[in-house]
Each structure stands twice: as structure tokens, then as C-alpha cells.
Write an enzyme that holds these catalytic residues in place. Structure first.
Site, mmCIF file in Angstrom:
data_model
loop_
_atom_site.group_PDB
_atom_site.id
_atom_site.type_symbol
_atom_site.label_atom_id
_atom_site.label_comp_id
_atom_site.label_asym_id
_atom_site.label_seq_id
_atom_site.Cartn_x
_atom_site.Cartn_y
_atom_site.Cartn_z
ATOM 1 N N ASP A 104 -42.262 3.300 -43.324
ATOM 2 C CA ASP A 104 -43.695 3.073 -43.493
ATOM 3 C C ASP A 104 -44.131 2.072 -42.411
ATOM 4 O OD1 ASP A 104 -46.185 3.127 -44.753
ATOM 5 O OD2 ASP A 104 -45.651 1.639 -46.234
ATOM 6 N N PHE A 125 -49.729 7.303 -50.233
ATOM 7 C CA PHE A 125 -48.584 6.801 -50.985
ATOM 8 C C PHE A 125 -48.015 7.961 -51.783
ATOM 9 C CE2 PHE A 125 -46.002 4.388 -53.873
ATOM 10 C CZ PHE A 125 -45.554 3.358 -53.068
#
Ligand code: IMP
Length: 179
Positions: free
Chosen positions: A105, A154
Site C-alpha cells: 500500500d 480498501f
């Protein structure tokens, strides 16, 4: 705290299975003639890792070890703080390390891990990640073997969690904010 619910499937189980097979083939070729010390980053990588290594060529000489680092807790944002909760069981001196992660990420977790592992004098460090969210990267880090590039969403399932939940889902879903 924001509340979330399970959203649409981003990557279904069949798509994941095929990609894991492809990655396993790539890795089998790369580690054909050299032993590999596979390092699973707990807990997010366990489902991916267990599928991946069983798809690899049985002739690949491998050992398995695990590290646990603190994750985001019940938040979807990186704190930038990474802490080792469980260290490796074995020495990595002069070994070919393959770090297996669920997702890159911001890149902060892996950058930190790579830096501390480098200090332990391995022969080589490679990274394999199932998912990559390049839009969120804050450090210059790229997985050597990567499954899917995904948008800035997400996601949960197939090992990935939110607040510890949803790791068990066979597909990868987007998390949706409840208003
Ligand atoms: P990074 O340090 O920001 O690259 O984040 C790495 C860790 O954050 C991953 O190993 C995951 O545990 C967690 N993470 C980042 N994005 C997601 C996501 O979309 N779903 C679930 N966990 C995530």
C-alpha cells in the site's frame, strides 16, 4: 470511528487461483537452482502464501518462516508506525529471502522489513505481493513478483482484514463506508 460493510467482489476466487498459479510458475523458474527461504508476513499473507507454495514446483528447495508486524488495527489508514511483534525463528545469513505479503500500500511496512533484514546479511531479498496499490505509495518500493495492481480502495478477503475480520472470505471484496 467510521463503519464499513462488505462491498462488491473486486477479484473473484477463480481469477485469484489463476494468478496464484502464474506467480508460482514464475517463482519456480526463478528458484529452480537456488534454495529459497520464504518469509510470510503475518497475518495477511497466510492464505495467499499457503496456496502459492503448494502451486510451486516440488523440486524447489524451500524453507518457511514467519514474521508478524503491527498493522493498522481497526483503521484503513497507515500510521507509518511498524513494529515487529514476532521475529523470524531462523537466521537469514547468506540465504535467498522471499518476503511474501498480501498487499503493498504505502510501502512503509515492506521498506522497514527490507531494511532490517538487510542488516542480517542475507544473500538476496525478493518481494512477492498478491496485490499492489501504487497510487498510495509514499516510498520507492516495488514487489519483484506481483499478482494484481488494484485501485485505491480498501479491500478484504483472501487473508486481508479490516479490524481482524473478513480474512476468511474466498474472494477479495471492496470495503464500503456506511453513512
Ligand atoms: P503499507 O505499509 O501501507 O504498504 O501497508 C501494508 C499493510 O497494510 C498490508 O500488509 C496490510 O496488512 C495493510 N493494508 C493495506 N491496504 C490494505 C487493504 O486494502 N486491505 C487490508 N489491509 C491493507
Amino acid at each position: 470511528m467510521d463503519r464499513y460493510e462488505l462491498g462488491d467482489i473486486l477479484l473473484g476466487r477463480d481469477v485469484i487461483r489463476n494468478k496464484v498459479k502464474e506467480l508460482a510458475q514464475e517463482l519456480s523458474l526463478y528458484y529452480k537452482d537456488k534454495p529459497v527461504h520464504v518469509i510470510g508476513v503475518l497475518k495477511g499473507s497466510v492464505i495467499f502464501l499457503s496456496d502459492l507454495i503448494r502451486e510451486m514446483d516440488a523440486k524447489v528447495h524451500m524453507k518457511l518462516d514467519f514474521l508478524s508486524v503491527s498493522s493498522y488495527g481497526a483503521s484503513t489508514k497507515s500510521s507509518g508506525v511498524v513494529k515487529i511483534n514476532k521475529d523470524l525463528d531462523e537466521s537469514v545469513v547468506n540465504k535467498n529471502l522471499l518476503i511474501v505479503e498480501d498487499i503493498v500500500d504505502t510501502g512503509l511496512t515492506l521498506q522497514y522489513l527490507v531494511n532490517i533484514l538487510k542488516e542480517r546479511s542475507p544473500k538476496e531479498i525478493k518481494i512477492c505481493s498478491l496485490l499492489d496499490k501504487p497510487e498510495r505509495r509514499v516510498v520507492d518500493l516495488k514487489a519483484d513478483f506481483c499478482g494484481f495492481t488494484i485501485p485505491d480502495e480498501f479491500v478484504v478477503g483472501y487473508g486481508l482484514d479490516y479490524g481482524g475480520y473478513w480474512r476468511n472470505l474466498p474472494d477479495i471484496h471492496v470495503l464500503r463506508k456506511v453513512n
